[in-house]
Enzyme design. Structure first.
Site, PDB file in Angstrom:
ATOM      1  N   CYS A  12       0.803  -1.231   0.000  1.00  0.00           N
ATOM      2  CA  CYS A  12       0.000   0.000   0.000  1.00  0.00           C
ATOM      3  C   CYS A  12       0.837   1.283   0.000  1.00  0.00           C
ATOM      4  O   CYS A  12       0.848   2.011  -0.981  1.00  0.00           O
ATOM      5  CB  CYS A  12      -0.932  -0.007   1.207  1.00  0.00           C
ATOM      6  SG  CYS A  12      -2.131  -1.346   1.139  1.00  0.00           S
TER       7      CYS A  12
HETATM    8  N1  LIG Z   1      -2.850  -6.078   1.559  1.00  0.00           N
HETATM    9  C1  LIG Z   1      -3.340  -5.078   2.258  1.00  0.00           C
HETATM   10  O1  LIG Z   1      -3.027  -4.892   3.431  1.00  0.00           O
HETATM   11  C2  LIG Z   1      -4.352  -4.106   1.653  1.00  0.00           C
HETATM   12  C3  LIG Z   1      -5.039  -3.239   2.498  1.00  0.00           C
HETATM   13  C4  LIG Z   1      -5.976  -2.370   1.969  1.00  0.00           C
HETATM   14  C5  LIG Z   1      -6.189  -2.343   0.586  1.00  0.00           C
HETATM   15  N2  LIG Z   1      -5.478  -3.181  -0.235  1.00  0.00           N
HETATM   16  C6  LIG Z   1      -5.747  -3.113  -1.677  1.00  0.00           C
HETATM   17  O2  LIG Z   1      -6.577  -4.209  -2.036  1.00  0.00           O
HETATM   18  C7  LIG Z   1      -6.241  -4.682  -3.348  1.00  0.00           C
HETATM   19  C8  LIG Z   1      -5.884  -6.161  -3.298  1.00  0.00           C
HETATM   20  O3  LIG Z   1      -4.690  -6.318  -2.534  1.00  0.00           O
HETATM   21  P1  LIG Z   1      -4.238  -7.694  -1.876  1.00  0.00           P
HETATM   22  O4  LIG Z   1      -3.135  -7.344  -0.945  1.00  0.00           O
HETATM   23  O5  LIG Z   1      -5.395  -8.478  -1.403  1.00  0.00           O
HETATM   24  O6  LIG Z   1      -3.623  -8.450  -3.160  1.00  0.00           O
HETATM   25  P2  LIG Z   1      -3.110  -9.968  -3.211  1.00  0.00           P
HETATM   26  O7  LIG Z   1      -2.031  -9.991  -4.243  1.00  0.00           O
HETATM   27  O8  LIG Z   1      -2.849 -10.470  -1.836  1.00  0.00           O
HETATM   28  O9  LIG Z   1      -4.374 -10.764  -3.755  1.00  0.00           O
HETATM   29  C9  LIG Z   1      -4.868 -10.674  -5.044  1.00  0.00           C
HETATM   30  C10 LIG Z   1      -5.316 -12.056  -5.487  1.00  0.00           C
HETATM   31  O10 LIG Z   1      -5.947 -11.920  -6.770  1.00  0.00           O
HETATM   32  C11 LIG Z   1      -5.582 -13.024  -7.577  1.00  0.00           C
HETATM   33  N3  LIG Z   1      -5.806 -12.660  -8.966  1.00  0.00           N
HETATM   34  C12 LIG Z   1      -4.978 -11.972  -9.817  1.00  0.00           C
HETATM   35  N4  LIG Z   1      -5.584 -11.787 -11.011  1.00  0.00           N
HETATM   36  C13 LIG Z   1      -6.811 -12.363 -10.924  1.00  0.00           C
HETATM   37  C14 LIG Z   1      -7.901 -12.479 -11.814  1.00  0.00           C
HETATM   38  N5  LIG Z   1      -7.866 -11.958 -13.038  1.00  0.00           N
HETATM   39  N6  LIG Z   1      -9.013 -13.132 -11.397  1.00  0.00           N
HETATM   40  C15 LIG Z   1      -9.077 -13.656 -10.142  1.00  0.00           C
HETATM   41  N7  LIG Z   1      -8.073 -13.569  -9.257  1.00  0.00           N
HETATM   42  C16 LIG Z   1      -6.952 -12.929  -9.639  1.00  0.00           C
HETATM   43  C17 LIG Z   1      -4.148 -13.263  -7.193  1.00  0.00           C
HETATM   44  O11 LIG Z   1      -3.730 -14.567  -7.575  1.00  0.00           O
HETATM   45  C18 LIG Z   1      -4.181 -13.052  -5.673  1.00  0.00           C
HETATM   46  O12 LIG Z   1      -4.491 -14.247  -4.993  1.00  0.00           O
HETATM   47  C19 LIG Z   1      -5.109  -3.769  -3.825  1.00  0.00           C
HETATM   48  O13 LIG Z   1      -5.646  -2.700  -4.562  1.00  0.00           O
HETATM   49  C20 LIG Z   1      -4.525  -3.243  -2.530  1.00  0.00           C
HETATM   50  O14 LIG Z   1      -3.888  -1.995  -2.713  1.00  0.00           O
HETATM   51  C21 LIG Z   1      -4.579  -4.070   0.271  1.00  0.00           C
END
Ligand SMILES: NC(=O)c1ccc[n+]([C@@H]2O[C@H](COP(=O)([O-])OP(=O)(O)OC[C@H]3O[C@@H](n4cnc5c(N)ncnc54)[C@H](O)[C@@H]3O)[C@@H](O)[C@H]2O)c1
Length: 423
Positions: free
Chosen positions: A264
């Site tokens: 983030c």
């Molecule tokens: N990690 C955090 O602490 C956090 C906190 C707040 C907001 N966010 C935001 O949330 C969003 C997601 O982040 P995250 O950390 O969960 O990401 P992540 O990488 O942990 O998870 C994303 C998942 O999506 C899957 N994926 C990729 N392409 C895909 C597709 N086309 N169809 C289905 N699945 C698919 C990946 O394999 C992965 O498992 C981002 O925008 C991030 O900035 C993250």
């Protein structure tokens, strides 16, 4: 596997998607996790969690009860009522927003969209994404947003590793394309979360999330800058931060450190500075904070070099340095954008022999390293980069020849041997 049709689909079963699914399922809502990685789908369907905040025991029960199911088949989206998108929003190599993953998935959703569907984007992104980028792709289905289907933005606020605030108890903001879109989304989240706050538009919700992250980035940069000044003035930044934090109002504690990490803070602010340029506006706080924070691993390398030089009459080149903690923050396994990785590269480039110890990260394949047992005396210097709570830092300080502590993890009160250097 359950025969039951799920009510809610979450696209992307990662750090955001899995805890969100868990929260909805605990409230009795049935959730389908749509995930492209087959091994993750299999693990989830076996009730095994790979996200630290969701215990396998709890996930397993919900899978057994048919409340959580995983798939990689986009066709299953036709059956659900609501589709929440929790996909990565990284920066390109040119440090510009890269919405490829979100937009590709949106195309997959558009071809399965039906009347009455609610679609909510949860991924962090710049103001305008939901309306300018998602809406046109979804409307390629022939359905109209706000009339045939509902569209909203609601940012995820999860803080991995945090126990006092959870996905359920953290208030959730929601901004829909129309008042009806907002109320559909508020209704959905209210079925599982304690507090849901409607906003006037998706753009307001998109900017809210960015304000929260920029606030942290700027305040961390402020203490990081002061830490560098304290080094020159011979003052202890930690003593100053502790003292300022005794003020019961008008001050919020932020700590210095080796740099920003995680998915983030090093990424999200630049989504806004990119978008701002479209309005002939330059977001100087964001750029300045980015510059100060990005410099911290370089400053930390020079502190290690100085400590070796003054403390042990050694040069960085050829010295054995143990990096203690490589994940981006304490007690998690996530190494994305971790400043420890940058520091390892900088030390290796300077000719140091680098090893690391991290109970949460067994291997760093890209660096060709695996976690070594914690034997502080085997190294010329131990650099505490991420302070996991399971480590005995008194033992580290006692046994090491030299410690450089970037997290104020060691207790130096009354220590007279001069072995511990602090940021
Ligand atoms: N990690 C955090 O602490 C956090 C906190 C707040 C907001 N966010 C935001 O949330 C969003 C997601 O982040 P995250 O950390 O969960 O990401 P992540 O990488 O942990 O998870 C994303 C998942 O999506 C899957 N994926 C990729 N392409 C895909 C597709 N086309 N169809 C289905 N699945 C698919 C990946 O394999 C992965 O498992 C981002 O925008 C991030 O900035 C993250």
């Amino acid at each position: 596997m359950s025969e039951r049709t799920s009510e809610i689909a979450i696209v992307g079963a990662g750090y955001v998607g899995v805890p969100l699914a868990h929260t909805f399922a605990q409230a009795g809502r049935s959730v389908l996790l749509l995930e492209v990685q087959p091994n993750r789908v299999e693990q989830l369907n076996r009730g095994e969690s790979y996200v630290e905040d969701v215990p396998s025991e709890s996930l397993g029960k919900l899978v057994d009860n048919g409340l959580i199911r995983a798939t990689s088949d986009y066709d299953e989206l036709r059956e659900v009522d609501a589709i929440l998108i929790a996909l990565p929003t990284p920066l390109s190599e040119q440090r510009e927003p890269d919405l490829t993953i979100v937009l590709e998935a949106t195309k997959g959703i558009a071809s399965r969209l039906r009347k009455g569907h609610l679609v909510v984007l949860e991924s962090t992104t710049y103001p305008g994404t939901t309306r300018e980028r998602l809406q046109p792709v979804l409307e390629e289905s022939g359905l109209k947003a706000g009339e045939d289907f509902h569209l909203a933005f609601s940012p995820e606020r999860v803080d991995p590793g945090r126990e006092d605030w959870t996905t359920k108890s953290t208030p959730k903001v929601v901004g829909g394309l129309t008042p009806e879109c907002t109320s559909r989304a508020v209704e959905l989240y209210s079925s599982a979360l304690d507090t849901v706050l409607p906003l006037s538009s998706p753009e307001a919700a998109e900017l809210t999330k960015l304000l929260e992250n920029i606030f942290r980035s700027v305040n961390i940069a402020l203490v990081n800058e002061l830490a560098q000044l304290c080094d020159r003035m011979g003052l202890d930044i930690w003593e100053v931060v502790d003292a300022a934090a005794t003020k019961p109002f008008g001050f919020m504690r932020f700590e210095p450190g080796p740099g920003l990490g995680g998915h983030c803070l090093p990424v999200d602010p630049f989504y806004l500075s990119w978008k701002a340029r479209q309005y002939d506006f330059y977001t100087e706080f964001i750029e300045l904070a980015g510059k100060v924070n990005a410099n911290m691993p370089y400053f930390c390398r020079s502190l290690i070099s100085q400590a070796l030089n003054h403390g042990r009459e050694l040069s960085l080149k050829g010295s054995k340095v143990l990096i203690l903690g490589v994940s981006y923050k304490a007690d998690v396994q996530d190494t994305r954008e971790s400043p420890a990785l940058k520091l390892i590269e900088l030390l290796q480039n300077a000719g140091a022999e680098v090893a690391y110890h991290d109970p949460h990260v067994p291997e760093l394949p890209k660096h060709g390293l695996a976690s070594v047992p914690l034997e502080p005396a085997d190294h010329d210097c131990v650099a505490i980069v991420t302070a996991h709570s399971s480590i005995d830092y008194d033992r580290v300080a006692d046994e090491a020849h030299l410690v450089v502590d970037f997290r104020n993890a060691t207790n130096t009160n009354g220590r007279v041997d001069g072995k511990v250097w602090k940021l």
